[in-house]
Design a protein around this motif. Sequence first.
Motif, PDB file in Angstrom:
ATOM      1  N   SER A  37       0.764  -3.072  -6.808  1.00  0.00           N
ATOM      2  CA  SER A  37       1.792  -2.414  -5.989  1.00  0.00           C
ATOM      3  C   SER A  37       1.672  -0.899  -6.085  1.00  0.00           C
ATOM      4  O   SER A  37       1.774  -0.184  -5.073  1.00  0.00           O
ATOM      5  CB  SER A  37       3.187  -2.858  -6.439  1.00  0.00           C
ATOM      6  OG  SER A  37       3.329  -4.264  -6.326  1.00  0.00           O
ATOM      7  N   GLY A  38       1.453  -0.388  -7.304  1.00  0.00           N
ATOM      8  CA  GLY A  38       1.308   1.053  -7.480  1.00  0.00           C
ATOM      9  C   GLY A  38       0.088   1.605  -6.767  1.00  0.00           C
ATOM     10  O   GLY A  38       0.154   2.673  -6.136  1.00  0.00           O
ATOM     11  N   LEU A  39      -1.027   0.866  -6.850  1.00  0.00           N
ATOM     12  CA  LEU A  39      -2.243   1.310  -6.169  1.00  0.00           C
ATOM     13  C   LEU A  39      -2.063   1.327  -4.654  1.00  0.00           C
ATOM     14  O   LEU A  39      -2.540   2.239  -3.966  1.00  0.00           O
ATOM     15  CB  LEU A  39      -3.411   0.395  -6.551  1.00  0.00           C
ATOM     16  CG  LEU A  39      -3.915   0.519  -7.998  1.00  0.00           C
ATOM     17  CD1 LEU A  39      -4.987  -0.516  -8.281  1.00  0.00           C
ATOM     18  CD2 LEU A  39      -4.453   1.928  -8.263  1.00  0.00           C
ATOM     19  N   VAL A  40      -1.365   0.330  -4.129  1.00  0.00           N
ATOM     20  CA  VAL A  40      -1.119   0.281  -2.683  1.00  0.00           C
ATOM     21  C   VAL A  40      -0.263   1.468  -2.252  1.00  0.00           C
ATOM     22  O   VAL A  40      -0.560   2.142  -1.249  1.00  0.00           O
ATOM     23  CB  VAL A  40      -0.448  -1.049  -2.292  1.00  0.00           C
ATOM     24  CG1 VAL A  40       0.032  -1.018  -0.842  1.00  0.00           C
ATOM     25  CG2 VAL A  40      -1.420  -2.209  -2.482  1.00  0.00           C
ATOM     26  N   LEU A  41       0.815   1.736  -2.996  1.00  0.00           N
ATOM     27  CA  LEU A  41       1.677   2.869  -2.657  1.00  0.00           C
ATOM     28  C   LEU A  41       0.914   4.192  -2.770  1.00  0.00           C
ATOM     29  O   LEU A  41       1.072   5.084  -1.921  1.00  0.00           O
ATOM     30  CB  LEU A  41       2.893   2.888  -3.580  1.00  0.00           C
ATOM     31  CG  LEU A  41       3.960   1.813  -3.320  1.00  0.00           C
ATOM     32  CD1 LEU A  41       5.025   1.857  -4.407  1.00  0.00           C
ATOM     33  CD2 LEU A  41       4.594   2.005  -1.945  1.00  0.00           C
ATOM     34  N   ALA A  42       0.092   4.325  -3.812  1.00  0.00           N
ATOM     35  CA  ALA A  42      -0.678   5.553  -3.971  1.00  0.00           C
ATOM     36  C   ALA A  42      -1.680   5.736  -2.838  1.00  0.00           C
ATOM     37  O   ALA A  42      -1.861   6.854  -2.326  1.00  0.00           O
ATOM     38  CB  ALA A  42      -1.399   5.536  -5.323  1.00  0.00           C
ATOM     39  N   ALA A  43      -2.318   4.639  -2.435  1.00  0.00           N
ATOM     40  CA  ALA A  43      -3.291   4.724  -1.346  1.00  0.00           C
ATOM     41  C   ALA A  43      -2.607   5.080  -0.027  1.00  0.00           C
ATOM     42  O   ALA A  43      -3.114   5.902   0.758  1.00  0.00           O
ATOM     43  CB  ALA A  43      -4.039   3.402  -1.218  1.00  0.00           C
ATOM     44  N   LEU A  44      -1.448   4.479   0.240  1.00  0.00           N
ATOM     45  CA  LEU A  44      -0.721   4.789   1.469  1.00  0.00           C
ATOM     46  C   LEU A  44      -0.240   6.241   1.474  1.00  0.00           C
ATOM     47  O   LEU A  44      -0.229   6.906   2.521  1.00  0.00           O
ATOM     48  CB  LEU A  44       0.468   3.836   1.622  1.00  0.00           C
ATOM     49  CG  LEU A  44       0.122   2.359   1.876  1.00  0.00           C
ATOM     50  CD1 LEU A  44       1.389   1.522   1.891  1.00  0.00           C
ATOM     51  CD2 LEU A  44      -0.636   2.204   3.192  1.00  0.00           C
ATOM     52  N   THR A  45       0.154   6.717   0.296  1.00  0.00           N
ATOM     53  CA  THR A  45       0.576   8.115   0.214  1.00  0.00           C
ATOM     54  C   THR A  45      -0.594   9.062   0.444  1.00  0.00           C
ATOM     55  O   THR A  45      -0.471  10.068   1.169  1.00  0.00           O
ATOM     56  CB  THR A  45       1.194   8.389  -1.170  1.00  0.00           C
ATOM     57  OG1 THR A  45       2.300   7.498  -1.384  1.00  0.00           O
ATOM     58  CG2 THR A  45       1.691   9.823  -1.265  1.00  0.00           C
ATOM     59  N   ALA A  46      -1.736   8.766  -0.167  1.00  0.00           N
ATOM     60  CA  ALA A  46      -2.914   9.615   0.003  1.00  0.00           C
ATOM     61  C   ALA A  46      -3.385   9.639   1.450  1.00  0.00           C
ATOM     62  O   ALA A  46      -3.920  10.654   1.924  1.00  0.00           O
ATOM     63  CB  ALA A  46      -4.044   9.130  -0.911  1.00  0.00           C
TER      64      ALA A  46
END
Length: 337
Positions: A37-46
């Motif tokens: 979940s954290g990786l997905v949110l970080a990728a969407l933010t980037a």
Amino acid sequence: MGEERTGPTTGSESGLLRWILLDGNRFLIAAGILAVSGLVLAALTAADVVGFTNESSINRLANGMVAGTFSVVTIVITINQLILSRQFAAASQLRERLDGVMELREDIAQKADVHASPAEPTALLEVVMSAVEDRAIRLGETVAEENEREREVSEYARTVAEAAGDARDRLDDADFGTFHAVSLTIDYDDSQQIYAGRYLQNEHAEGIDEETDEALTDLLETLQLFNVARSHFKTTYMERELSRLSRLITYLGIPAILAALSTGLLYGDRGGLTVSPEIAPQVIIPLILVVLSPLALLSAFVLRSATVTRRTASIGPMVPNKEVEEGTAASTDVTEH
């Protein structure tokens, strides 16, 4: 913590899938859910797909997270109350439960020809599996294989003996524990074996002699004891697992609610964000993961509980997982689940 499983992997799932559904440590599974979940949110933010600068959006998110966390905690506490309700009973009902358990243990001791059935779940099921294997071998020895019907009975006995022997070996190599007992026998298709045995006994009643019929009946009775014993341990495991889950969710509930409130308070300053917009994702994403932690833990535990329940749902000669054709397939297809 009784989370790891020993013995070879069985069943139709791949090793990784089985580890996720059954054998893996539930805290590692929950941590994996949060990490993804954290990786997905970080990728969407980037990728500038999501942002954390709009005050109204974050406030709505914070309100939703608070409400969702309260809902998860409430649901789990309700489940815990249902489990507790099973523990309250009149003395007569408690004695009836105890008598049922003691009768089961006495029947197992008699079938296994031991002085007393073991107290540990894995050891007890190992004793039952040994008894099933012995009965199946005895059944095969009573058949002369002079006709097609006797050959079907012999093939049935051989298949049951092999399956029981494999299950006994896995239990013999395992650590003691309720979940181990259920996990290591979850793929043992006793319902199909009971059905196939009943089919042979009724369909070929005139084609088998009295000694073979008695041996087949003895085998079926032993399989039924295994079915009841595993169901008993499954019930015990589910009660303990759900009680443990409710306690852990309660522990995580307060930090999750505080994290959700903190997310909204980050926008409490007159100028908007109380932190720099550049570091807002690094602050808000971990807070969101803390909010998601009860749901991640709930998902990890439910995955295993639901899998155990589904794979051991049938009682007696009921085969809900697949259609079984009459005839030879019904007699020999006794190891698949």
